[in-house]
Design an enzyme around this catalytic site. Structure first.
Site, PDB file in Angstrom:
ATOM      1  N   HIS A  71       0.760  -1.102   0.091  1.00  0.00           N
ATOM      2  CA  HIS A  71       0.007  -0.111  -0.089  1.00  0.00           C
ATOM      3  C   HIS A  71       0.954   1.358  -0.109  1.00  0.00           C
ATOM      4  O   HIS A  71       0.422   2.258  -0.231  1.00  0.00           O
ATOM      5  CB  HIS A  71      -0.867   0.178   1.416  1.00  0.00           C
ATOM      6  CG  HIS A  71      -1.919  -0.885   1.349  1.00  0.00           C
ATOM      7  ND1 HIS A  71      -2.836  -1.090   0.152  1.00  0.00           N
ATOM      8  CD2 HIS A  71      -2.507  -1.824   2.182  1.00  0.00           C
ATOM      9  CE1 HIS A  71      -3.480  -2.416   0.382  1.00  0.00           C
ATOM     10  NE2 HIS A  71      -3.473  -2.630   1.578  1.00  0.00           N
TER      11      HIS A  71
ATOM     12  N   ASP B 181      -3.606 -10.957  -2.495  1.00  0.00           N
ATOM     13  CA  ASP B 181      -3.972 -10.483  -1.186  1.00  0.00           C
ATOM     14  C   ASP B 181      -5.374  -9.811  -1.173  1.00  0.00           C
ATOM     15  O   ASP B 181      -5.821  -9.573  -2.317  1.00  0.00           O
ATOM     16  CB  ASP B 181      -3.175  -9.152  -0.816  1.00  0.00           C
ATOM     17  CG  ASP B 181      -3.124  -8.670   0.629  1.00  0.00           C
ATOM     18  OD1 ASP B 181      -2.525  -9.057   1.327  1.00  0.00           O
ATOM     19  OD2 ASP B 181      -4.199  -7.689   0.909  1.00  0.00           O
TER      20      ASP B 181
ATOM     21  N   HIS C 169      -6.536  -7.077  -0.440  1.00  0.00           N
ATOM     22  CA  HIS C 169      -6.648  -5.748  -0.661  1.00  0.00           C
ATOM     23  C   HIS C 169      -5.709  -5.336  -1.899  1.00  0.00           C
ATOM     24  O   HIS C 169      -4.594  -6.114  -1.871  1.00  0.00           O
ATOM     25  CB  HIS C 169      -6.141  -4.894   0.612  1.00  0.00           C
ATOM     26  CG  HIS C 169      -7.059  -5.191   1.801  1.00  0.00           C
ATOM     27  ND1 HIS C 169      -6.751  -6.093   2.817  1.00  0.00           N
ATOM     28  CD2 HIS C 169      -8.169  -4.720   2.226  1.00  0.00           C
ATOM     29  CE1 HIS C 169      -7.546  -6.396   3.685  1.00  0.00           C
ATOM     30  NE2 HIS C 169      -8.712  -5.527   3.199  1.00  0.00           N
TER      31      HIS C 169
ATOM     32  N   ASP D 145      -4.586 -12.660   4.260  1.00  0.00           N
ATOM     33  CA  ASP D 145      -5.800 -12.107   4.601  1.00  0.00           C
ATOM     34  C   ASP D 145      -6.797 -12.728   3.724  1.00  0.00           C
ATOM     35  O   ASP D 145      -8.159 -12.086   3.967  1.00  0.00           O
ATOM     36  CB  ASP D 145      -5.947 -10.705   4.801  1.00  0.00           C
ATOM     37  CG  ASP D 145      -5.094 -10.005   3.658  1.00  0.00           C
ATOM     38  OD1 ASP D 145      -4.972 -10.738   2.681  1.00  0.00           O
ATOM     39  OD2 ASP D 145      -5.212  -8.567   3.591  1.00  0.00           O
TER      40      ASP D 145
END
Length: 754
Positions: free
Chosen positions: A530, A567, A569, A654
C-alpha cells in the site's frame, strides 16, 4: 545552585560579545522574566537531584551539574543565548502561525536557538575554522582513514568517524544535549589543536554520540584515555527515545582505532561516573580504583559490536585480525565449559553469531566454525550455530554443498518484531511470531536456509520513493509513537526495521539470482504494497515488492519482472510505481470494493505501461474454486505471454476464511494449491525463480495454518504435484463472472486470453 550573581556574570559576558543579545537578556532579567529557582526553607528544586536550574519566561531550564561545575559561568552563558534565540523566533512566529505540525514548529524554534548560539560562539573567536559552511561528507566504506561502519540496535547503520568541523555539526551539538560537549568546547578544542581526537557516531546524518581521546606516551607503554564520552539525549522528552547502543558503538570504534592505528598501546582507560559503573564492567572494563576503569579485553555486547565493525570491506590492519581471532577462541572456550553458573551467555552467543555471518571478512566465520566443529560435543549450542552458519551460506563445511532442489531461502530476522512492539495494532509482532511457528514445524525441518540481512541504503529507497517522503519517514526514528495516516503508525524502531525489511528482500533476490536456491520467502514487517512513492498507507511504510523489482532490474540486469499481488486488498502503491512502465507486469487479485478503493478493471496502466497493469477485482467471499479458476484462465496465460525473468509475489494471508479484515473464503488447502500453481508457472517460464514477500493477514491462526501449507508446498521438490487433482476439479469448477470482464478489458493487449 545557580544564584542571581551567576546569571548577572553570564549576562555581562554576553554583552561583551553581542551587545544586542546582552541588552535584551538584561531587560528580561531586570523584569524578573529570568529568575533563579525559589528557595523554600533551604529546600530548592535543585536538591531533588535534577540538575541546576533557572527560569526563562516561566519555563524551567535545566543546566547539567557536571557541566556547570566544570565550566562555570560559560555553561550558563551558552544556555541563555540559546533561550534568547528561541524567544526571538517565537515572537516572529506568534503573528503568523495558526495551525500545523507542532513538532515541526518546535524544531524550527529550537534551530533558531542553535543558530544564535553558534553565531555567538564564532564571534568570540579571533580566527574561524575554514570550510565551516561545507556540507558533511562522510567517508566511503572503502576509503582509507580512521573510520569504521557498523550498526546500532535494530540494525540502524552508523559510522564512527572523526567529527567533521562544519556549521551543520555545530548546530546539531547546540540544538541537542551532549553531556561534556558544547559548541564552545568543540571550538576551544579546535583552537588548542585537540579537535582531531574527537570522534562521532553518525547515523542517518544525525549526530548521536561524541568521544574525545588522548594518547598518553610512556617509556614502558602507551595508553589511550577516553577523556569524554556522551550520547545525545532526547530532544522531546515525551515522544522521543534515545537511539540504543550508541555508547557500545563508540567503545567499539575506540577499540578499532586502538588495534588498527595504535597496536602498541597497552590499554584504554577512563574516569567514569559511579552511575555508569555497571555499563563499563559489563563491557569488559576492570575497576582500577574508584571511578577509574581500564579495558584490555572487551566483553558483553561490546564483543558483537566489535565483530560487526571489524567486518570491514578493507583488509584488516594492525592487530585487529589477531585480536578478534583470540576473542573468538576465548568465547567458544567459555561456551565449552559446564553451563552451570555460566554468566553472560547471551552476549557471547550474539558475538559468535555475528562472527558466523560476516559479509566482507571470511576469517571470523571460518575461525568460529572450525572451533565449533572441534568442540561440538561439549557445546550445547554448537549444532544450532553450525546449522545457522551453513544455512546463511556464508561458510560451508568441506565436502558439503547446499542442495538447491530441496531447500528454499528465508528472510526471518527477529528484529522485524520491533516494529509496533508493545502497541495495540492489527499489524502486530504476533503476525511475525505466527509465521515463525510455521517455519518451526517438523514437516519442513532442514528444508530452508535463513539469510543474514542488512538494511537497505537510502539511495536504493529512492528507486521507488520520493526523497522528501524518505526524509519524513526517517524523522520518526526514536519517536515513541507517530501517526502517519489513520491506519499507519510508527514506533521508535520502525524506520530501521522498514529499511531492514527492504534489505532482507534484496538479499533474497541476490540469493535466488546467484543460484543458491530457485525460490524463497521474505517474512518481513512492516508490509509494503500500500506504500505509495510519496506517502505511507494501510500499515505500509516502504514498498518492498516494488523495490524488489527495481533491485532485480538495476543490480541483476533483468528486463522483465512480473509482480503478482495475492492479497485481500489491492496493492495501490505497487500499481502506482509501475503504472507507466512496460518492463514490470503488475497483476493483482483482490476483494472489490474494499480498502483502499483502487484496483478496478479500468485501471490498466498509462502511456507505455498501458496493458501492463492487470486488476482482477473479486467478489466478497470468493474462495478456493474462484481463485483457482482465475489463476488458470488469466494468471497462467498472462505469465506465459509476458515471459518474465523473475516472479515476485506479494503474498497476503488475509484471504483466509476467518480473517477479520479480508472477507474472503480461501482455506489453508487453497493457499497450498495457489502456491503450487505459482511455482509451476515459475518453473516453466523463468527457470523456477520466484520470491514471495509477506503482506497482509490479520488472523494469527490463519497466518500459522495457511503459512504452513504455503511453506510445505514451497519446500516441495515436485512442482507438478497435485496437477491431476487440479485438472479433475477444473472440469466442474464454475467460472466467476470477473474472468469474462477481465478478458474483455485486457484482450486488446493480450490476445492470448480467451
Amino acid at each position: 545552585m545557580i544564584k542571581r550573581e551567576h546569571i548577572q556574570l553570564a549576562l555581562d559576558a554576553i554583552h561583551h560579545v553581542d551587545r544586542e543579545s546582552g541588552y535584551g537578556l538584561q531587560a528580561l532579567f531586570d523584569d524578573q522574566r529570568i529568575r533563579i529557582a525559589p528557595d523554600s526553607g533551604g529546600q530548592t528544586e535543585e536538591s531533588e537531584g535534577k540538575g541546576f536550574l533557572y527560569y526563562f519566561e516561566g519555563e524551567r531550564v535545566d543546566v547539567p551539574k557536571t557541566a556547570f561545575v566544570a565550566d562555570g559561568i560559560a555553561t550558563l552563558e551558552q544556555s541563555l543565548v540559546f533561550k534568547w534565540g528561541e524567544l526571538r523566533e517565537k515572537q516572529l512566529r506568534v503573528g503568523t502561525w495558526i495551525s500545523g505540525n507542532i513538532h515541526q514548529l518546535a524544531g524550527d524554534i529550537r534551530r533558531a536557538g542553535a543558530e544564535l548560539q553558534v553565531d555567538y560562539e564564532l564571534q568570540r573567536l579571533k580566527n574561524r575554522p575554514a570550510n565551516l559552511e561545507a556540507s558533511v561528507a562522510l567517508p566511503a566504506a572503502q576509503s582509507p582513514g580512521p573510520h569504521f561502519s557498523g550498526h546500532l540496535v535494530a540494525g540502524m547503520p552508523a559510522q564512527f568517524v572523526p567529527l567533521p568541523l562544519t556549521r551543520q555539526m555545530l548546530l546539531q551539538v547546540a540544538g541537542q544535549r551532549f553531556e561534556f560537549f558544547s559548541v564552545r568546547f568543540l571550538l576551544d578544542s579546535w583552537a588548542d589543536g585537540s579537535f582531531p581526537f574527537i570522534y562521532a557516531c553518525i547515523a542517518g546524518g544525525q549526530l548521536l554520540g561524541l568521544v574525545k581521546l588522548q594518547r598518553h606516551r610512556h617509556a614502558i607503554n602507551d595508553r589511550f584515555e577516553i577523556k569524554y564520552i556522551a550520547r545525545r539525549a532526547p530532544q522531546y522528552d515525551d515522544t522521543e527515545t534515545s537511539a540504543r547502543g550508541v555508547g557500545t558503538f563508540m567503545l567499539a570504534g575506540v577499540w578499532m582505532l586502538w588495534h588498527t592505528f595504535a597496536p602498541d598501546v597497552r590499554h584504554i582507560f577512563l574516569d567514569g561516573e559511579v552511575g555508569a559503573r555497571k555499563f563499563y564492567l559489563d563491557a569488559g572494563f576492570t575497576e582500577q580504583r574508584l571511578c577509574r576503569y581500564v579495558l584490555e579485553t572487551p566483553a558483553g555486547y561490546l564483543l558483537a559490536t566489535i565483530a560487526d565493525m571489524a567486518d570491514d570491506p578493507r583488509a584488516p590492519a594492525g592487530t585487529v585480525k589477531d585480536r578478534l581471532e583470540s576473542l573468538i577462541r576465548k568465547s567458544i572456550k567459555e561456551f565449552g565449559r559446564n553451563r552451570r553458573g555460566r554468566r553472560n551467555s547471551e552476549p557471547l552467543l550474539a558475538f559468535i553469531k555475528r562472527c558466523l555471518v560476516c559479509r566482507h571478512q571470511p576469517y571470523p566465520a571460518t575461525t568460529a566454525l572450525a572451533l565449533l566443529l572441534k568442540h561440538q560435543t561439549r557445546i550445547a549450542e554448537a549444532t544450532a550455530l553450525i546449522d545457522m552458519a551453513t544455512r546463511t551460506g556464508k561458510v560451508r563445511i568441506s565436502g558439503e554443498t547446499p542442495n538447491s532442489q530441496t531447500t528454499i531461502l528465508v528472510v526471518d530476522d527477529p528484529r522485524f518484531g520491533l516494529h509496533l512492539k508493545n502497541v495495540f495494532h492489527l499489524e502486530s509482532p504476533r503476525r511475525f511470531d505466527a509465521f515463525c511457528r510455521a517455519l518451526a514445524h517438523p514437516s519442513i525441518a532442514g528444508r530452508w536456509h535463513s539469510m543474514m540481512v542488512e538494511p537497505a541504503d537510502r539511495e536504493q529507497l529512492l528507486w521507488v520513493h520520493a526523497a522528501d517522503y524518505i526524509a519524513r519517514l526517517e524523522k520518526t526514528a526514536g519517536r515513541q509513537l507517530v501517526t502517519l495516516d489513520m491506519d499507519t503508525q510508527t514506533t521508535e524502531h520502525s524506520w530501521e526495521v522498514a529499511c531492514l525489511a527492504v534489505g532482507g528482500v534484496f538479499r533474497l533476490m541476490d540469493g535466488i539470482c546467484s543460484g543458491r536456491a530457485s525460490r524463497g520467502v521474505a517474512a518481513v514487517r512492516p508490509p509494503g504494497h500500500h506504500a505509495e512513492p510519496d506517502q505511507a498507507m494501510g500499515f505500509c511504510l516502504l514498498n518492498n515488492a516494488a523495490l524488489a523489482a527495481r533491485y532485480l532490474q538495476k543490480m541483476h540486469g533483468l528486463k522483465r519482472v512480473m509482480i503478482i499481488d495475492l492479497d485481500a486488498h489491492h496493492g495501490n502503491g505497487t500499481q502506482t510505481a509501475f503504472y507507466d512502465d512496460a518492463s514490470v507486469l503488475y497483476l493483482s487479485t483482490h476483494g472489490y470494493p474494499a480498502y483502499p478503493g483502487t484496483g478496478s478493471l479500468g485501471e490498466i496502466g498509462r502511456g507505455p505501461g498501458k496493458g501492463f497493469t492487470v486488476n482482477i477485482p473479486m467478489d466478497k467471499g470468493a474462495g478456493d474454486r474462484a481463485f483457482e479458476a482465475v489463476f488458470r484462465r488469466i494468471v497462467e496465460p498472462l505469465t506465459h505471454a509476458f515471459g518474465p525473468e523473475f516472479i515476485v509475489v506479494s503474498l497476503g494471508f488475509d484471504l483466509y476464511l476467518h480473517d477479520r479484515l479480508g472477507g474472503m473464503k480461501v482455506t489453508p488447502e487453497g493457499y497450498g494449491m495457489l502456491t503450487r500453481m505459482l511455482i509451476r508457472m515459475a518453473t516453466r517460464v523463468c527457470g523456477g525463480r520466484i520470491a514471495f514477500i509477506l503482506e497482509g493477514g490479520y488472523s494469527v491462526k490463519g497466518i500459522e495454518v495457511c503459512g504452513l501449507r504455503f511453506l510445505q508446498e514451497l519446500c516441495n521438490t515436485d512442482p507438478d504435484a497435485g496437477t491431476e487433482e487440479e485438472r479433475r476439479n477444473s472440469r466442474s469448477a464454475f467460472v466467476p463472472a470477473v474472468i469474462a470482464k477481465v478478458i474483455s478489458v485486457q484482450k486488446p493487449f493480450w490476445p492470448q486470453l480467451f
